[in-house]
Motif scaffolding. Structure first.
Motif, PDB file in Angstrom:
ATOM      1  N   UNK A   1      89.648  35.080   1.189  1.00 50.02           N
ATOM      2  CA  UNK A   1      88.687  35.396   1.541  1.00 50.02           C
ATOM      3  C   UNK A   1      88.255  36.693   0.524  1.00 50.02           C
ATOM      4  N   UNK A   2      87.308  36.692  -0.155  1.00 48.11           N
ATOM      5  CA  UNK A   2      86.117  37.409  -0.955  1.00 48.11           C
ATOM      6  C   UNK A   2      85.383  37.786  -0.193  1.00 48.11           C
ATOM      7  N   UNK A   3      85.287  38.413   0.310  1.00 44.33           N
ATOM      8  CA  UNK A   3      84.644  39.253   0.852  1.00 44.33           C
ATOM      9  C   UNK A   3      82.934  39.839   0.195  1.00 44.33           C
ATOM     10  N   UNK A   4      83.225  39.935  -1.010  1.00 42.22           N
ATOM     11  CA  UNK A   4      82.419  40.841  -1.814  1.00 42.22           C
ATOM     12  C   UNK A   4      81.222  39.949  -2.159  1.00 42.22           C
ATOM     13  N   UNK A   5      81.944  38.278  -2.192  1.00 41.36           N
ATOM     14  CA  UNK A   5      81.028  37.028  -2.626  1.00 41.36           C
ATOM     15  C   UNK A   5      80.798  36.768  -1.788  1.00 41.36           C
ATOM     16  N   UNK A   6      81.543  36.668  -0.231  1.00 44.00           N
ATOM     17  CA  UNK A   6      80.391  36.091   0.955  1.00 44.00           C
ATOM     18  C   UNK A   6      79.684  37.360   1.500  1.00 44.00           C
ATOM     19  N   UNK A   7      79.607  38.635   1.332  1.00 41.94           N
ATOM     20  CA  UNK A   7      78.762  39.675   2.034  1.00 41.94           C
ATOM     21  C   UNK A   7      77.794  39.305   0.728  1.00 41.94           C
ATOM     22  N   UNK A   8      77.104  38.696  -0.208  1.00 39.42           N
ATOM     23  CA  UNK A   8      76.276  38.903  -1.368  1.00 39.42           C
ATOM     24  C   UNK A   8      75.502  38.717  -0.471  1.00 39.42           C
ATOM     25  N   UNK A   9      74.772  37.745  -0.240  1.00 37.82           N
ATOM     26  CA  UNK A   9      73.569  37.896   0.120  1.00 37.82           C
ATOM     27  C   UNK A   9      72.756  37.766   1.273  1.00 37.82           C
ATOM     28  N   UNK A  10      74.410  38.248   2.751  1.00 38.13           N
ATOM     29  CA  UNK A  10      74.176  38.195   4.131  1.00 38.13           C
ATOM     30  C   UNK A  10      75.150  38.679   4.678  1.00 38.13           C
ATOM     31  N   UNK A  11      75.043  39.931   5.733  1.00 38.70           N
ATOM     32  CA  UNK A  11      76.006  40.693   5.715  1.00 38.70           C
ATOM     33  C   UNK A  11      76.983  39.627   6.624  1.00 38.70           C
ATOM     34  N   UNK A  12      78.543  40.380   6.596  1.00 36.22           N
ATOM     35  CA  UNK A  12      79.596  39.435   7.759  1.00 36.22           C
ATOM     36  C   UNK A  12      79.936  40.923   8.060  1.00 36.22           C
TER      37      UNK A  12
END
Length: 114
Positions: A1-12
């Protein structure tokens, strides 16, 4: 899982937990609710093989996504020593970190403030 990409537009919300963890029994239902509204990634630490983890999730009717970490290797890489541990990541950066019991309003607030 790419957290940087996943959290780009909204928090994770990242949740480290265990099926054996007594406090997690109180926190997991809130995480399940959060997963209906936010990006959530969870990691099951030392909770057994995938079939055992899936049976636990099914029994409790949890719908949140789970990465199974039977030997806690991933947990070790993240420096997790207490369950439950919750983190909020936004734009690839850690914004909030909480270990131990956390309420649904507390989680919600952390996500909104990220």
């Amino acid at each position: 899982i790419d957290l940087k990409e996943l959290s780009k537009d909204e928090p994770v919300l990242i949740y480290f937990w265990g099926s054996w963890c007594g406090v997690c029994n109180f926190v997991s239902p809130a995480v399940n609710t959060m997963a209906k509204h936010f990006n959530v990634v969870t990691v099951a630490l030392r909770s057994g093989e995938q079939t055992k983890v899936q049976a636990y999730l099914t029994h409790h009717e949890y719908q949140f996504p789970v990465i199974n970490d039977p030997q806690a290797n991933l947990g070790g890489q993240w420096g997790i020593s207490v369950t439950p541990t919750l983190m909020v990541v936004k734009n690839g950066e850690l914004k909030h970190y909480t270990a131990g019991f956390t309420t649904l309003p507390g989680m919600w607030w952390r996500m909104l403030m990220a």
